[in-house]
Structures are given as structure tokens and as C-alpha cells.
Motif scaffolding. Sequence first.
Motif, short mmCIF file in Angstrom:
data_model
loop_
_atom_site.label_atom_id
_atom_site.label_comp_id
_atom_site.label_asym_id
_atom_site.label_seq_id
_atom_site.Cartn_x
_atom_site.Cartn_y
_atom_site.Cartn_z
N VAL A 146 42.86 -4.52 75.11
CA VAL A 146 43.62 -5.98 75.01
C VAL A 146 44.55 -6.16 75.88
O VAL A 146 45.25 -5.18 76.30
CB VAL A 146 44.13 -6.43 73.75
N VAL A 147 44.63 -7.15 76.76
CA VAL A 147 46.02 -7.51 77.43
C VAL A 147 46.79 -8.69 76.96
O VAL A 147 45.94 -9.94 76.76
CB VAL A 147 45.59 -7.66 78.93
N ILE A 148 47.94 -8.50 76.75
CA ILE A 148 48.96 -9.59 76.10
C ILE A 148 49.86 -9.57 77.17
O ILE A 148 50.73 -8.80 76.88
CB ILE A 148 49.32 -9.49 74.81
N ASN A 149 50.08 -10.81 77.81
CA ASN A 149 51.23 -10.94 78.93
C ASN A 149 52.38 -11.61 78.39
O ASN A 149 52.44 -11.89 77.05
CB ASN A 149 50.29 -11.63 80.15
N SER A 150 53.28 -11.86 79.18
CA SER A 150 54.78 -12.17 78.79
C SER A 150 54.64 -13.33 78.26
O SER A 150 53.96 -14.45 78.46
CB SER A 150 55.58 -12.13 80.32
N CYS A 151 55.80 -13.40 77.12
CA CYS A 151 56.13 -14.56 76.32
C CYS A 151 55.31 -15.29 75.56
O CYS A 151 55.30 -16.48 75.40
CB CYS A 151 57.01 -15.61 77.30
N ASN B 90 40.60 -9.03 69.54
CA ASN B 90 39.34 -7.85 69.81
C ASN B 90 39.24 -7.43 71.11
O ASN B 90 39.95 -7.79 71.98
CB ASN B 90 38.26 -8.66 69.10
N SER B 91 38.34 -6.36 71.13
CA SER B 91 38.32 -5.62 72.36
C SER B 91 38.23 -6.35 73.78
O SER B 91 37.42 -7.33 73.92
CB SER B 91 37.21 -4.73 72.40
N ALA B 92 39.10 -5.85 74.67
CA ALA B 92 39.22 -6.31 76.10
C ALA B 92 39.42 -7.78 76.16
O ALA B 92 39.35 -8.60 77.19
CB ALA B 92 37.95 -6.16 76.69
N ALA B 93 40.08 -8.41 75.06
CA ALA B 93 40.49 -10.01 75.21
C ALA B 93 41.79 -10.09 76.17
O ALA B 93 42.59 -9.11 76.08
CB ALA B 93 40.69 -10.48 73.73
N VAL B 94 41.76 -11.00 76.78
CA VAL B 94 43.09 -11.39 77.63
C VAL B 94 43.75 -12.57 77.29
O VAL B 94 43.21 -13.65 77.41
CB VAL B 94 42.58 -11.55 79.16
N ILE B 95 44.95 -12.39 76.84
CA ILE B 95 46.03 -13.46 76.51
C ILE B 95 46.89 -13.73 77.49
O ILE B 95 47.88 -12.71 77.63
CB ILE B 95 46.30 -13.45 74.97
N GLU B 96 47.08 -14.63 78.05
CA GLU B 96 47.89 -14.75 79.42
C GLU B 96 49.44 -15.13 78.89
O GLU B 96 49.54 -15.26 77.70
CB GLU B 96 47.58 -15.52 80.49
#
Length: 198
Positions: A103-108, A118-124
Amino acid sequence: MILFGASGHCKSVIDIAESIGERISVVYDDNPKAAAVCHIPVKKYMDGTDGTDESWIISIGNNRIRKKVKEKLQCDFGLLKHKTATVSKWSTIGEGTVIMAQVVINSCTSIGEHCIINSAAVIEHDCQIENFVHISPNASLAGGVTVGEGTHIGIGACVLPEIKIGKWATIGAGAVIIKDVPDGAVVVGNPGRVIHDQ
């Protein structure tokens, strides 16, 4: 740590815990179907069950059931983040939430309580994810997206920047969301279209 819910989702939660060396002592369930999950003992949950001095995770994939279980448990809830997940130090994650592999969860960004990312989700950057949300594998949320309580974003869905998705909505697998989604709506397709609303 203690888990509640001996479902298939429970197995994924155990993997997350093992990736960071977190020991799961027991899995409780209202109606156990097996004596163990991944070699961890499963016991029937009864009101007043011992273990309230440990942190708990509700390992149930269904958002509505997860909320009901949370309302009946009197305990402290933990947080699990897979060792391969990347979470910005400028983002926050609520108790009871599980963050799966890659998973990637980016700034702020703010992730609520008892969510499943869940697996490999990206939340900008600058997203707001409310409580009891499930973001499925490979789903991508662009910057500034808001997701209301209890909503399920399906596998591989894409949400464009600044979109607002209401509470208890369902976004179908592979959907491309280009406009706001009302509470309780079911949206499918590319571009996403509402096929059911409240």
C-alpha cells in the motif's frame, strides 16, 4: 494482540501481523467454524471474555458487520501496517485499521478507524477516508478525494482528484469515478455510472 473474526480476511490480517513480528494470541468469533486459523487458536466469543488488556483488531471484511462488532466490544484497538506498506509521516491512521502489503499512502491524508486498505492500493495526498471504509486491492485514489463512512471501493477502481464519495456507497471493480457519488449509491463502469441509489 487479539483478533475478532475467523474469516478469510483474518488470514490476511495474520500475515500483516507476522510481517512486523506482532504476536496474535487468539482469534475470537461469534460462531467458530474451525479450531484454528493459520495455526492460531479460534475460540467462541462470550461477553466478558478475557483479554481486554491487549489490543484488538476486528478481522472481518464486511464494513457493516465490522461496525456492529466494534460497537459491542469494550477494549482497546490496535493498528496493523504491513512492513512493505509506505505511509507518509504527514498522514494519520485511526485505530483498528489494517494497512496491507505494498500500500502507498501519501502526504497529508487521513485514514479513519477500522478501515481496510488492501494490497497495493494507492491513496494520494490530502485524501480524507472516514471510518469503516474498505479500499480494495489495486484501487487508486487521486489527490483530495473524500470517502464517506462504510464505503467500499472495488478492486482496481480509479477515483479522479477532488471527488467526493458519500457514505455506505459501493464502487464496482475497475470503475473510473469522474464525478461525485451520493450516499448509498452503487457505481460501476468507465466512466462510472450510478446503477442503484438510496
